[in-house]
Design a protein around this motif. Structure first.
Motif, PDB file in Angstrom:
ATOM      1  N   LEU A  91       0.865  -1.180   0.000  1.00 46.21           N
ATOM      2  CA  LEU A  91       0.000   0.000   0.000  1.00 46.21           C
ATOM      3  C   LEU A  91       0.902   1.231   0.000  1.00 46.21           C
ATOM      4  O   LEU A  91       1.823   1.336   0.822  1.00 46.21           O
ATOM      5  CB  LEU A  91      -0.875   0.014   1.266  1.00 46.21           C
ATOM      6  N   PHE A  92       0.665   2.161  -0.944  1.00 48.96           N
ATOM      7  CA  PHE A  92       1.495   3.366  -1.044  1.00 48.96           C
ATOM      8  C   PHE A  92       0.552   4.570  -1.056  1.00 48.96           C
ATOM      9  O   PHE A  92      -0.196   4.781  -2.017  1.00 48.96           O
ATOM     10  CB  PHE A  92       2.308   3.286  -2.350  1.00 48.96           C
ATOM     11  N   THR A  93       0.577   5.349   0.045  1.00 48.86           N
ATOM     12  CA  THR A  93      -0.378   6.455   0.197  1.00 48.86           C
ATOM     13  C   THR A  93       0.027   7.325   1.393  1.00 48.86           C
ATOM     14  O   THR A  93       0.983   7.005   2.103  1.00 48.86           O
ATOM     15  CB  THR A  93      -1.804   5.883   0.403  1.00 48.86           C
ATOM     16  N   TYR A  94      -0.683   8.453   1.632  1.00 48.63           N
ATOM     17  CA  TYR A  94      -0.531   9.159   2.909  1.00 48.63           C
ATOM     18  C   TYR A  94      -1.171   8.301   3.987  1.00 48.63           C
ATOM     19  O   TYR A  94      -2.292   7.806   3.816  1.00 48.63           O
ATOM     20  CB  TYR A  94      -1.247  10.516   2.873  1.00 48.63           C
ATOM     21  N   LEU A  95      -0.495   8.121   5.132  1.00 51.83           N
ATOM     22  CA  LEU A  95      -1.046   7.303   6.216  1.00 51.83           C
ATOM     23  C   LEU A  95      -1.313   8.104   7.505  1.00 51.83           C
ATOM     24  O   LEU A  95      -2.339   7.925   8.135  1.00 51.83           O
ATOM     25  CB  LEU A  95      -0.104   6.135   6.541  1.00 51.83           C
ATOM     26  N   HIS A  96      -0.358   8.953   7.910  1.00 51.04           N
ATOM     27  CA  HIS A  96      -0.489   9.738   9.158  1.00 51.04           C
ATOM     28  C   HIS A  96      -0.945   8.843  10.307  1.00 51.04           C
ATOM     29  O   HIS A  96      -2.002   9.041  10.911  1.00 51.04           O
ATOM     30  CB  HIS A  96      -1.463  10.907   8.952  1.00 51.04           C
ATOM     31  N   LEU A  97      -0.125   7.813  10.612  1.00 49.90           N
ATOM     32  CA  LEU A  97      -0.537   6.802  11.586  1.00 49.90           C
ATOM     33  C   LEU A  97      -0.422   7.234  13.050  1.00 49.90           C
ATOM     34  O   LEU A  97      -1.203   6.775  13.885  1.00 49.90           O
ATOM     35  CB  LEU A  97       0.296   5.527  11.392  1.00 49.90           C
ATOM     36  N   ALA A  98       0.535   8.113  13.367  1.00 47.00           N
ATOM     37  CA  ALA A  98       0.813   8.389  14.797  1.00 47.00           C
ATOM     38  C   ALA A  98      -0.437   8.773  15.587  1.00 47.00           C
ATOM     39  O   ALA A  98      -0.624   8.281  16.701  1.00 47.00           O
ATOM     40  CB  ALA A  98       1.907   9.444  14.935  1.00 47.00           C
ATOM     41  N   PRO A  99      -1.326   9.618  15.067  1.00 51.51           N
ATOM     42  CA  PRO A  99      -2.518   9.937  15.856  1.00 51.51           C
ATOM     43  C   PRO A  99      -3.698   8.994  15.565  1.00 51.51           C
ATOM     44  O   PRO A  99      -4.827   9.311  15.942  1.00 51.51           O
ATOM     45  CB  PRO A  99      -2.854  11.363  15.399  1.00 51.51           C
ATOM     46  N   ASP A 100      -3.465   7.848  14.913  1.00 58.82           N
ATOM     47  CA  ASP A 100      -4.585   7.030  14.422  1.00 58.82           C
ATOM     48  C   ASP A 100      -4.404   5.556  14.804  1.00 58.82           C
ATOM     49  O   ASP A 100      -4.055   4.702  13.977  1.00 58.82           O
ATOM     50  CB  ASP A 100      -4.650   7.182  12.888  1.00 58.82           C
ATOM     51  N   PRO A 101      -4.666   5.205  16.095  1.00 56.82           N
ATOM     52  CA  PRO A 101      -4.448   3.822  16.539  1.00 56.82           C
ATOM     53  C   PRO A 101      -5.310   2.795  15.805  1.00 56.82           C
ATOM     54  O   PRO A 101      -4.858   1.675  15.559  1.00 56.82           O
ATOM     55  CB  PRO A 101      -4.794   3.864  18.032  1.00 56.82           C
ATOM     56  N   THR A 102      -6.536   3.176  15.430  1.00 55.04           N
ATOM     57  CA  THR A 102      -7.426   2.200  14.781  1.00 55.04           C
ATOM     58  C   THR A 102      -6.865   1.783  13.430  1.00 55.04           C
ATOM     59  O   THR A 102      -6.764   0.584  13.116  1.00 55.04           O
ATOM     60  CB  THR A 102      -8.832   2.817  14.569  1.00 55.04           C
ATOM     61  N   GLN A 103      -6.490   2.773  12.625  1.00 53.01           N
ATOM     62  CA  GLN A 103      -5.943   2.458  11.312  1.00 53.01           C
ATOM     63  C   GLN A 103      -4.651   1.639  11.445  1.00 53.01           C
ATOM     64  O   GLN A 103      -4.436   0.663  10.718  1.00 53.01           O
ATOM     65  CB  GLN A 103      -5.650   3.761  10.531  1.00 53.01           C
ATOM     66  N   THR A 104      -3.805   2.027  12.407  1.00 51.15           N
ATOM     67  CA  THR A 104      -2.533   1.316  12.591  1.00 51.15           C
ATOM     68  C   THR A 104      -2.793  -0.156  12.891  1.00 51.15           C
ATOM     69  O   THR A 104      -2.179  -1.048  12.281  1.00 51.15           O
ATOM     70  CB  THR A 104      -1.719   1.970  13.731  1.00 51.15           C
ATOM     71  N   GLN A 105      -3.731  -0.405  13.814  1.00 47.70           N
ATOM     72  CA  GLN A 105      -4.028  -1.784  14.194  1.00 47.70           C
ATOM     73  C   GLN A 105      -4.552  -2.576  12.987  1.00 47.70           C
ATOM     74  O   GLN A 105      -4.148  -3.718  12.753  1.00 47.70           O
ATOM     75  CB  GLN A 105      -5.054  -1.792  15.353  1.00 47.70           C
ATOM     76  N   LEU A 106      -5.434  -1.950  12.204  1.00 48.51           N
ATOM     77  CA  LEU A 106      -5.991  -2.647  11.037  1.00 48.51           C
ATOM     78  C   LEU A 106      -4.895  -2.954  10.012  1.00 48.51           C
ATOM     79  O   LEU A 106      -4.892  -4.019   9.390  1.00 48.51           O
ATOM     80  CB  LEU A 106      -7.099  -1.795  10.393  1.00 48.51           C
ATOM     81  N   LEU A 107      -3.959  -2.019   9.833  1.00 47.60           N
ATOM     82  CA  LEU A 107      -2.871  -2.271   8.875  1.00 47.60           C
ATOM     83  C   LEU A 107      -1.940  -3.365   9.385  1.00 47.60           C
ATOM     84  O   LEU A 107      -1.457  -4.202   8.617  1.00 47.60           O
ATOM     85  CB  LEU A 107      -2.085  -0.980   8.593  1.00 47.60           C
ATOM     86  N   VAL A 108      -1.687  -3.374  10.701  1.00 46.96           N
ATOM     87  CA  VAL A 108      -0.871  -4.446  11.303  1.00 46.96           C
ATOM     88  C   VAL A 108      -1.557  -5.791  11.049  1.00 46.96           C
ATOM     89  O   VAL A 108      -0.930  -6.760  10.616  1.00 46.96           O
ATOM     90  CB  VAL A 108      -0.677  -4.174  12.815  1.00 46.96           C
TER      91      VAL A 108
END
Ligand code: NAD
Length: 363
Positions: A91-108
């Motif tokens: 996946l290649f895109t803007y992610l901005h994960l640091a403030p976004d635990p839900t997205q981070t967990q789903l990507l993990v």
């Protein structure tokens, strides 16, 4: 490699991950590109434009996610998109994960290889895939500020460039980085008197060398800030302290120094804003007034000029998309430490230190 480009589904996001020119370059390099139908509709790019460039058109996002080896997007994947990613997919895109635990967990959980545009670096220590959006926002800030100065928006009724016999507006730009210099260039080009405040003397020297007397450069102190605020018609907030919230440089009490109906555009609002009175607004409802001063604080300014932003983004991302597709993601990442800095999540692990520290993952 089969590269997939889904239609963006985030609210009011009209940009798309690749332009037809980008598709054509990938096809010329022996790759296949699949674009979701109507993906470019919001920026005036038709399915036919994509097919002429060599892409195939997928009927829905599900087909793109199921078939593509690499997904190229604009915004962070929404939960339903994250759930369609799988191990072995990039996946290649803007992610901005640091403030976004839900997205981070789903990507993990997805097991995919997730590369964030915003953490890719370059030889000069810059962030080359953030710069195009800063250029867009900087240039746009003056256009929006000029409109806010009009009476109908509640502004003081000052025309940025003045007219023969009437003095132009004074524009104060706080922070002379990518946003600030682009704002200053446009404001100066419209005939305004422009001053840039920055703490970085080297940067002020570069601006002075480039623009001479067209743009006044001033070292940023409290004294300078108060002095130039008092005479400004339009103030543009463009400071950045990497990895930190923006410093609140303009306090609420300082608004009383300013002329009524003056305008403040806080471009740094995506990092919390550099004016104490800033709060994030949207393109649908962009301005509000505090103590007689109009505030414009749209957090995703480039979305307002989605067509220009789409082309600017593909220009910047295409070399990396080509590198990932031509070499394969593994060798491409191993062979380019700047691209590797973009790797945020890989095979179930958080691989970006900033994200791991912010969200408590092992690193
Ligand atoms: P940049 O790093 O190129 O420039 C920031 C500048 O701020 C630097 O020159 C730095 O020396 C200066 N600075 C730091 N502290 C200062 C201080 N106390 N006084 C004066 N200057 C100071 O960053 P950029 O790419 O220009 O981005 C600026 C901001 O705009 C960032 O917060 C970025 O996230 C934001 N941005 C917002 C949007 C939006 O849609 N709202 C779009 C793009 C960028």
């Amino acid at each position: 490699m089969l590269i997939g480009v889904p239609k963006e589904i985030k609210n009011h996001e009209y940009r798309i991950g690749l332009t037809p020119a980008g598709v054509r370059e990938l096809v010329a390099n022996g790759h296949q590109v699949m674009v979701e139908t109507k993906g470019g509709e919001g920026v005036g790019i038709s399915d036919e434009d994509y097919t002429q460039a060599g892409a195939s058109i997928a009927p829905d996002a599900g087909t793109v996610f199921a078939r593509a080896e690499m997904i190229v997007k604009v915004k962070e994947p929404q939960p339903q998109e994250c759930r369609q990613l799988r191990a072995g997919q990039t996946l290649f895109t803007y992610l901005h994960l640091a403030p976004d635990p839900t997205q981070t967990q789903l990507l993990v959980e997805s097991g995919a290889t997730c590369i964030a545009y915003e953490t890719i670096t370059d030889e000069r220590g810059g962030l080359p895939l953030l710069a195009p959006m800063s250029e867009v926002a900087g240039r746009m800030s003056v256009q929006e500020g000029a409109r806010c100065l009009e009476k109908a928006a509640g502004g003081s009724g000052v025309l940025l460039g003045g007219v023969p016999g009437v003095e132009p507006a004074r524009v104060l730009v706080i922070g002379g980085g990518v946003v600030g210099l682009n704002a200053a260039r446009i404001a100066a080009g419209m005939g305004a008197r422009v001053t840039i405040l920055d703490r970085n003397i080297k940067r002020l020297k570069e601006i002075d060398d480039l623009y001479g007397s067209q743009i006044t450069t001033i070292y940023s102190t409290l004294d300078a800030l108060e002095r130039y605020l008092a005479e400004a018609d339009l103030v543009i907030g463009a400071v950045l302290i990497p990895g930190a919230a923006a410093p609140k440089l303009v306090k609420k009490s300082m608004l009383s120094l300013m002329k009524p109906g003056s305008v403040m555009v806080d471009v740094a609002i995506d990092q919390g804003g550099c004016f104490e009175t800033s709060r994030a607004t949207t393109h649908q409802d962009p301005i509000y007034t505090v103590d007689g001063i109009i505030h414009y604080c749209v957090a995703n300014m480039p979305g307002g000029v989605a067509r220009t932003a789409t082309f600017a983004l593909t220009n910047a991302t295409l070399p990396y998309v080509l590198e990932l597709a031509n070499k394969g993601p593994g060798p491409a990442l191993q062979g380019n430490r700047h691209l590797l800095n973009g790797l945020n999540v890989h095979e179930g692990l958080v691989t970006c230190e900033g994200v791991a520290v912010a969200l408590g993952y092992d690193y």
